[in-house]
Enzyme design. Structure first.
Site, short mmCIF file in Angstrom:
data_model
loop_
_atom_site.label_atom_id
_atom_site.label_comp_id
_atom_site.label_asym_id
_atom_site.label_seq_id
_atom_site.Cartn_x
_atom_site.Cartn_y
_atom_site.Cartn_z
N SER A 24 1.64 -17.43 -5.88
CA SER A 24 2.57 -17.20 -7.00
C SER A 24 3.00 -18.48 -7.71
O SER A 24 3.07 -18.49 -8.96
CB SER A 24 3.80 -16.43 -6.51
OG SER A 24 3.45 -15.12 -6.17
N LYS A 73 13.55 -8.15 0.45
CA LYS A 73 13.54 -7.21 -0.68
C LYS A 73 14.66 -6.17 -0.62
O LYS A 73 15.22 -5.80 -1.66
CB LYS A 73 12.18 -6.52 -0.78
CG LYS A 73 11.05 -7.43 -1.23
CD LYS A 73 9.78 -6.63 -1.44
CE LYS A 73 8.66 -7.49 -2.00
NZ LYS A 73 7.46 -6.70 -2.34
N ASP A 109 6.59 -4.31 -8.68
CA ASP A 109 5.35 -3.90 -8.00
C ASP A 109 4.75 -2.66 -8.65
O ASP A 109 3.55 -2.59 -8.91
CB ASP A 109 5.60 -3.65 -6.51
CG ASP A 109 5.84 -4.93 -5.73
OD1 ASP A 109 5.30 -5.98 -6.13
OD2 ASP A 109 6.58 -4.90 -4.73
N ALA A 134 3.52 5.37 2.62
CA ALA A 134 4.87 5.62 2.10
C ALA A 134 5.79 4.44 2.40
O ALA A 134 7.01 4.60 2.47
CB ALA A 134 5.44 6.91 2.68
N ALA A 137 5.31 -0.87 -0.71
CA ALA A 137 4.41 -0.90 -1.87
C ALA A 137 4.18 0.51 -2.40
O ALA A 137 4.21 0.74 -3.62
CB ALA A 137 3.08 -1.55 -1.49
N ASN A 157 1.10 10.43 4.83
CA ASN A 157 1.57 9.37 5.72
C ASN A 157 1.45 9.84 7.17
O ASN A 157 1.48 11.05 7.45
CB ASN A 157 3.03 9.03 5.40
CG ASN A 157 3.43 7.67 5.92
OD1 ASN A 157 2.78 6.66 5.61
ND2 ASN A 157 4.48 7.60 6.71
N LYS A 159 2.58 10.90 10.72
CA LYS A 159 3.81 11.58 11.13
C LYS A 159 4.45 10.80 12.26
O LYS A 159 4.37 11.16 13.44
CB LYS A 159 3.53 13.03 11.54
CG LYS A 159 4.77 13.91 11.50
CD LYS A 159 4.41 15.37 11.41
CE LYS A 159 5.65 16.20 11.10
NZ LYS A 159 5.34 17.64 10.94
N TYR A 236 -6.17 -6.69 -1.21
CA TYR A 236 -7.08 -7.57 -1.97
C TYR A 236 -7.77 -8.59 -1.09
O TYR A 236 -8.55 -9.40 -1.57
CB TYR A 236 -6.37 -8.25 -3.15
CG TYR A 236 -5.13 -9.02 -2.82
CD1 TYR A 236 -5.19 -10.33 -2.39
CD2 TYR A 236 -3.88 -8.43 -2.97
CE1 TYR A 236 -4.05 -11.06 -2.10
CE2 TYR A 236 -2.72 -9.14 -2.69
CZ TYR A 236 -2.80 -10.45 -2.25
OH TYR A 236 -1.67 -11.15 -1.97
N GLY A 257 -6.26 -4.70 -5.00
CA GLY A 257 -4.88 -5.04 -5.32
C GLY A 257 -4.68 -6.27 -6.17
O GLY A 257 -3.53 -6.62 -6.48
#
Length: 289
Positions: A24, A73, A109, A134, A137, A157, A159, A236, A257
């Site tokens: 970044s 985040k 995102d 889930a 992202a 997803n 369980k 990616y 990605g």
């Protein structure tokens, strides 16, 4: 090399732990320099014990803002003065904008994901998509897709112990948007086959297929893949997962990605500077890292 740092140079931070590996800073500084913006983007590796001080520093140092990555985040959400609509629904942020001392939290995102689809001329507005995963992202993708006008989403997803929490979260997103969202156990192979049959996009938003398990795939029955079903894998590294290889072998359009990485950074850049990132200058940096 010309020294572009002045007494007026503004700072943008990247707060995460670990973060020294991030591409970044190279992306953002290249964009800032290309447009002659008097600002610099620096990475700061810091854990939870110093995070609140880092947030305070955005105001104290009159920074333009910051990017956040794991593990910050979600922790940053209550520290914001204001949240974007998507950030409220996701419950996490990756971008902070300092607006005259008021900190506004965004999540870019999902925006990055949707912009990368446009880049590949894939239109899913008013249509149905199937997404595997889930987590963070996936949730950002689901929220932005719903806000942008995707009509229906089938979410798959494992369980596990978080399944009921995921169900409640998706119900909240569905109530807050015009998108119909239904959650399934990834073990429901027949349901997955049915959903992909009338979907316009299949997305893997899990880490399945990354090193060291390069032969792993979230989809086991590759017969559900077809030439007219684009497949997007947010991974990616590697550039082409097992899932993407299988989809490509069936003639499908495939994406990794890198596009999401590029455009989530571009969305953040625009929030800080008010200018569009020169993405054509940035693409080679991303592709070569």
């Amino acid at each position: 090399m010309e020294n572009t740092i002045t007494g007026h140079t503004r700072l943008i931070g990247l707060f995460a732990d670990p973060i020294r590996h991030s591409v970044s800073p190279m992306i953002q500084n290249t964009a800032l320099q290309a447009l002659g913006i008097d600002a610099v983007y620096l990475a700061f590796e810091l854990g939870e014990e110093r995070f609140s001080q880092a947030i305070d520093s955005i105001r104290t140092l009159d920074m333009l803002g910051a990017n956040l990555s794991m593990p910050h985040k979600m922790a940053a959400v209550p520290m914001m003065d204001e949240l974007s609509e998507a950030a409220k629904l996701v419950g996490a942020i990756n971008t902070i904008v300092n607006k005259n001392g008021k900190l506004i939290g965004y999540t870019t995102d999902g925006t990055g994901f949707m912009r990368s689809l446009q880049d590949q001329e894939i239109d899913i507005i008013g249509k149905k998509m199937t997404i595997i995963g889930a987590g963070g992202a996936a949730t950002a993708i689901i929220v932005q897709a719903a806000l942008d006008g995707v009509k229906e989403m089938a979410v798959y997803n494992r369980k596990d112990e978080f399944f009921e929490k995921v169900k409640a979260k998706l119900a909240y997103i569905e109530e807050s948007t015009d998108c119909k969202i239904h959650l399934h156990d990834l073990a429901e192979k027949e349901e997955l086959a049915k959903d992909t049959l009338d979907s316009s996009l299949l997305v893997n938003a899990t880490g399945v297929g990354m090193k060291p398990n390069l032969d792993a795939s979230p989809v086991e029955d590759f017969s559900i893949l077809r030439a007219d079903l684009p497949v997007y894998d947010v991974i990616y590294t590697p550039r082409e997962t097992k899932l993407l290889k299988e989809a490509k072998a069936r003639g499908a359009k495939t994406m990794n990605g890198l596009g999401m990485l590029l455009y989530q950074g571009a969305a953040a850049f625009e929030l800080w500077t008010g200018k569009e990132m020169p993405v054509e200058k940035i693409k080679p940096i991303i592709e070569n890292n």
